[in-house]
Design an enzyme around this catalytic site. Sequence first.
Site, PDB file in Angstrom:
ATOM      1  CD  GLU A 133      -2.864   0.861   2.535  1.00  0.00           C
ATOM      2  OE1 GLU A 133      -2.694  -0.081   3.325  1.00  0.00           O
ATOM      3  OE2 GLU A 133      -3.827   1.656   2.608  1.00  0.00           O
ATOM      4  CE1 TYR A 190      -3.058  -6.588   8.552  1.00  0.00           C
ATOM      5  CE2 TYR A 190      -5.362  -5.925   8.477  1.00  0.00           C
ATOM      6  CZ  TYR A 190      -4.103  -5.951   7.908  1.00  0.00           C
ATOM      7  OH  TYR A 190      -3.880  -5.345   6.699  1.00  0.00           O
ATOM      8  CD  GLN A 219       0.453  -2.559   3.632  1.00  0.00           C
ATOM      9  OE1 GLN A 219       1.213  -1.846   2.968  1.00  0.00           O
ATOM     10  NE2 GLN A 219      -0.727  -2.120   4.082  1.00  0.00           N
ATOM     11  CG  ASN A 263      -9.356  -1.978   1.595  1.00  0.00           C
ATOM     12  OD1 ASN A 263      -8.946  -3.123   1.709  1.00  0.00           O
ATOM     13  ND2 ASN A 263      -9.188  -1.061   2.537  1.00  0.00           N
ATOM     14  CD  GLU A 264     -10.015  -3.094   6.247  1.00  0.00           C
ATOM     15  OE1 GLU A 264     -10.014  -2.058   6.938  1.00  0.00           O
ATOM     16  OE2 GLU A 264      -9.289  -4.071   6.502  1.00  0.00           O
ATOM     17  CD  GLU A 300      -5.827  -4.996   3.912  1.00  0.00           C
ATOM     18  OE1 GLU A 300      -5.680  -4.674   5.122  1.00  0.00           O
ATOM     19  OE2 GLU A 300      -6.257  -4.216   3.040  1.00  0.00           O
TER      20      GLU A 300
HETATM   21  O1  AHR Z   1      -2.785  -2.904   6.133  1.00  0.00           O
HETATM   22  C1  AHR Z   1      -3.102  -1.742   6.828  1.00  0.00           C
HETATM   23  C2  AHR Z   1      -4.569  -1.401   6.769  1.00  0.00           C
HETATM   24  O2  AHR Z   1      -5.297  -2.385   7.433  1.00  0.00           O
HETATM   25  C3  AHR Z   1      -5.192  -1.375   5.396  1.00  0.00           C
HETATM   26  O3  AHR Z   1      -4.998  -0.165   4.755  1.00  0.00           O
HETATM   27  C4  AHR Z   1      -6.641  -1.592   5.698  1.00  0.00           C
HETATM   28  O4  AHR Z   1      -7.322  -2.217   4.645  1.00  0.00           O
HETATM   29  C5  AHR Z   1      -6.625  -2.417   6.956  1.00  0.00           C
HETATM   30  O5  AHR Z   1      -7.461  -1.918   7.915  1.00  0.00           O
END
Ligand code: AHR
Length: 518
Positions: A49, A264, A367, A196-197, A318
């Site tokens: 990103e 995450y 990332q 995205n999201e 992600e």
């Molecule tokens: O990867 C960091 C952020 O995490 C991304 O921009 C977003 O999609 C997620 O919340």
Amino acid sequence: MNRKLLTLAAFTFFVFSILAQKDAGIFLILEPAKAEETISRHIYGHFSEHLGRCIYGGYWVGEDSSIPNTNGIRNDVVKALRQINIPNLRWPGGCFADEYHWKDGIGPKEERPKMVNTHWGGVTEDNNFGTHEFMELCQQLGTEPVICGNVGSGTVKEMSQWVEYLNFGGISPMADLRRKNGREDPWGVKYWGVGNENWGCGGNMTAEFYANQYRRYATYCRDYGNNKLFKIAGGAGGSDFQWTETLMKEVPHHMMDGLSLHYYTVNWSDKGSATEFGEKLYFDILKRCLDIEKAMDRHIAIMDKYDPEKNVALVFDEWGTWYDVEPGTNPGFLFQQNTMRDAMVAALTLNYLNERCDRVKMANIAQTVNVLQALIFTEGEKMIVTPTYHVFDLYKVHHDANLIPISYNKPQYSPGNEGESLDAVRISASKDKNENIHISLVNMHPHEGYSIKLNQKIDNQKVTGRILQSEAMNSHNTFENPDNVQTVEYSNFTIKGGELNIKLPPMSVVVIKMEDGG
Ligand code: AHR
């Protein structure tokens, strides 16, 4: 023998073998003859990103930089990523995607407007890295681009024109603009994210509203020539099962090739240090990583309900660990160290994604460079790779191989042998197009080693291995000590009377290869 009797026989063999082989620890049954489902190489994908030093400094240094580069892209990073065969790269975000206007990133660099990157540190984005630079990066990497378009603050027309700019070969306003900017042929981008999201940074929409928006935006993302877009709907965050349910219900499946999921490995209320932690936090992170596996199964169950034929792929675009940033660094840049604990998370995740390859067709670690669970760190002209990089290197053997059904007994790991426990060992296996078998084994236990005994006889087969291991759970690489954690050849296994017995040391990731002609 019918199927039931066969299963019973296999189970009886399994139980007796365990009883007879008490010292073997784990008895692993591989069924290579039943390896049918392909592990898409796209499960081993990446995400980069416009965030912190991922794009700028991580890949892009500009043509005039003293750092060795090709057309502005650093050679060392490209070389390292080519080594692990990265199959795809998702860009430009993330949250950044829904405030990115692609036309700001084309044409002469000095004329490109600047913008504020409001999500990530409030820094000025000069748009020096745009569409042409990204496509050049993908070409240098030999990887498939995955582009995420702007739904949150963009328009249907803007997204539609981006696809036309990238993919149309004839005469049209956008194709002509591309030619004016120096690119004659269309690139033929296939993988296309529609926002995205969108439940959060991508517009704070409800699932119902987004489902309708998706239908509008996706309608005008056209297929040009022979290029068929693979459209990915913005999916749920974490355990938002209702989002998945709504999308599966409200979007016609022929309009949606993939539905994404973000998750995450993090304790949001106290992320903690990437390097300063004890066994309790080591265990906690691994537990969270495996909690995601359970949640993923619930998302998959919902998808199965609406799409039993599995036409819509789950795209885990992600994933990764998220800790406090390194002391003294910009909090908006999400720069964290990467230890053996992260390597465990990567190996566990890739193993469980392999196991779900009938539904999961793509995944992207967050990332690639200098951000979150990075594979690569750069600092000026220096570059190092992380323990997570080494896992991707070890596991590349699974790309496009066929998943081998396996079963094994699962000894448990709990810190201090009390309280909650996790499977100490997780395994995945595949057979590649040359009939080589690869077994990836993860031992999370920091103190116990295991012996793994195989049901298969090794006749005339050559067995080799590689291992990633370290004494300390927070071992990591630094610019001063870049090879502190790295893989080495592994041969701590025995073959007696055709029986393979693999010693799996504590806190290690091992990949074993069995090939004909040993
Ligand atoms: O990867 C960091 C952020 O995490 C991304 O921009 C977003 O999609 C997620 O919340």
